[in-house]
Structure formats: C-alpha cells, structure tokens
Scaffold this active site. Sequence first.
Site, PDB file in Angstrom:
ATOM      1  N   ASN A  87      -9.662  14.983  -2.977  1.00  0.00           N
ATOM      2  CA  ASN A  87      -8.333  15.003  -3.587  1.00  0.00           C
ATOM      3  C   ASN A  87      -8.042  16.428  -4.065  1.00  0.00           C
ATOM      4  O   ASN A  87      -8.854  17.019  -4.786  1.00  0.00           O
ATOM      5  CB  ASN A  87      -8.298  14.020  -4.761  1.00  0.00           C
ATOM      6  CG  ASN A  87      -6.914  13.781  -5.301  1.00  0.00           C
ATOM      7  OD1 ASN A  87      -6.036  14.626  -5.180  1.00  0.00           O
ATOM      8  ND2 ASN A  87      -6.708  12.631  -5.899  1.00  0.00           N
ATOM      9  N   HIS A 157      -4.228   5.236   0.752  1.00  0.00           N
ATOM     10  CA  HIS A 157      -5.475   5.961   0.513  1.00  0.00           C
ATOM     11  C   HIS A 157      -6.233   5.300  -0.637  1.00  0.00           C
ATOM     12  O   HIS A 157      -5.649   4.933  -1.645  1.00  0.00           O
ATOM     13  CB  HIS A 157      -5.234   7.452   0.234  1.00  0.00           C
ATOM     14  CG  HIS A 157      -4.189   7.720  -0.792  1.00  0.00           C
ATOM     15  ND1 HIS A 157      -2.835   7.599  -0.541  1.00  0.00           N
ATOM     16  CD2 HIS A 157      -4.291   8.112  -2.075  1.00  0.00           C
ATOM     17  CE1 HIS A 157      -2.145   7.909  -1.623  1.00  0.00           C
ATOM     18  NE2 HIS A 157      -3.015   8.214  -2.575  1.00  0.00           N
ATOM     19  N   HIS A 159      -8.943   5.550  -3.568  1.00  0.00           N
ATOM     20  CA  HIS A 159      -9.553   6.533  -4.468  1.00  0.00           C
ATOM     21  C   HIS A 159     -11.004   6.167  -4.740  1.00  0.00           C
ATOM     22  O   HIS A 159     -11.317   5.011  -5.014  1.00  0.00           O
ATOM     23  CB  HIS A 159      -8.804   6.586  -5.802  1.00  0.00           C
ATOM     24  CG  HIS A 159      -7.416   7.098  -5.695  1.00  0.00           C
ATOM     25  ND1 HIS A 159      -7.091   8.398  -5.981  1.00  0.00           N
ATOM     26  CD2 HIS A 159      -6.260   6.490  -5.329  1.00  0.00           C
ATOM     27  CE1 HIS A 159      -5.787   8.570  -5.797  1.00  0.00           C
ATOM     28  NE2 HIS A 159      -5.269   7.422  -5.396  1.00  0.00           N
TER      29      HIS A 159
END
Length: 196
Positions: A87, A157, A159
């Site tokens: 990220n 997406h 995490h």
Amino acid sequence: MSEQPRAAEQDPGRTPEPVVEDARDFAGVPDETERLWTPHRMAYIGGENKPKDPHDDQQCPFCSAPQRSDEDALIVHRGEVAYAILNLYPYNSGHLLVCPYRHVADYTDLTEAEVLEVAEITRTAMRVIREVSNPAGFNLGMNQGQVAGAGIAAHLHQHVVPRWMGDANFLPIVGRTKAVPIMLSDTRRLYAEAWG
C-alpha cells in the site's frame, strides 16, 4: 474559556457565563501542543493518485501496476489471477493489498479462481510478514464501496495489515500521525525474497 467577573459580582449565586474565544485569533500562537507536520500526506488526502473516472480501468492504479516492474510498482508477488502489492499509504509498516488483476469492484463478482487465489495470497502474505516483520497480529479486510472507506472502490483489494503491541499509541490516535520506520522499497524487497 474565561469567566466574566462582572456577572459573578452582580449576583454571587449565579454561575458566570463563559466567554467563547475565536480559535482563529490564536493561529501561530505557541501552546503546549507538539506538532509533527506530515505534508506528504496531502497527496493522499487530495486524491492525487485516484482515477478521475473510477470505472475506467486505464486510470486504475491496480490495473496499471502489473504493467510495470515489481520494484517500480511495489509488487511483492504475482499469481495467475491475483497479486500482492504494498500500500502506498500504509496504515502500518508492511501493509499489503491483495488484488485480482481483473478490474472488478464487488467480492461477489469474483470468479472461483479469483476467490481462491486472493485467499491463498492473503494466507501466504501473513506467513511472509510473520517471518520478516514478526507482528503480534493482523487486520484483514475489504472495504466494499466508497461509503465503507474504499479509497479505490472500483477495484477490489484485500488489506493485510500487520499489527504490533502499541502501534495504536498516542502518535496516530492523538497526533494523527503514523511513523513508518522502513522504506517501502526495502519492505517490498524483503517480502518478495521471503515469498520464495
């Protein structure tokens, strides 16, 4: 706030009315608050890297990343239908995202192969992060839709956020600042090497 002494003098039993002072009058005046300035975060806050049209996969950072080198895009692992990438705006050091290559927004729209590989990459990411960074735990999750907190809602997406004891101390909670002690490029290299 300060009290108006005249009101108290006129009626000793009456509670004095507080005087509200305008905070703008104190801009730049030193006080006891320490500040850690993080102007680099304005790129994220201002949406500098967000696509203007979230449904255009040509503008999507999760669609364009696999077209670049792993080092440049911060990709840690490439699978057949999904990949792991660091990220750019991590909640914690080592914060990974697991993305399908296909531009798809909703978890229910993933194919069976995508569901399986997203899950397997997530499991492997946890093992790799444990080996390299030794976290005490993890936060795993998907923000489905902008209202749920998805920064790029049009491309799903997952995490994978490593957590350590004390990582939610006064600095991020009160200071609204996150200390990331290792460069993203170094984290990417260490995780890629450990991935095997």
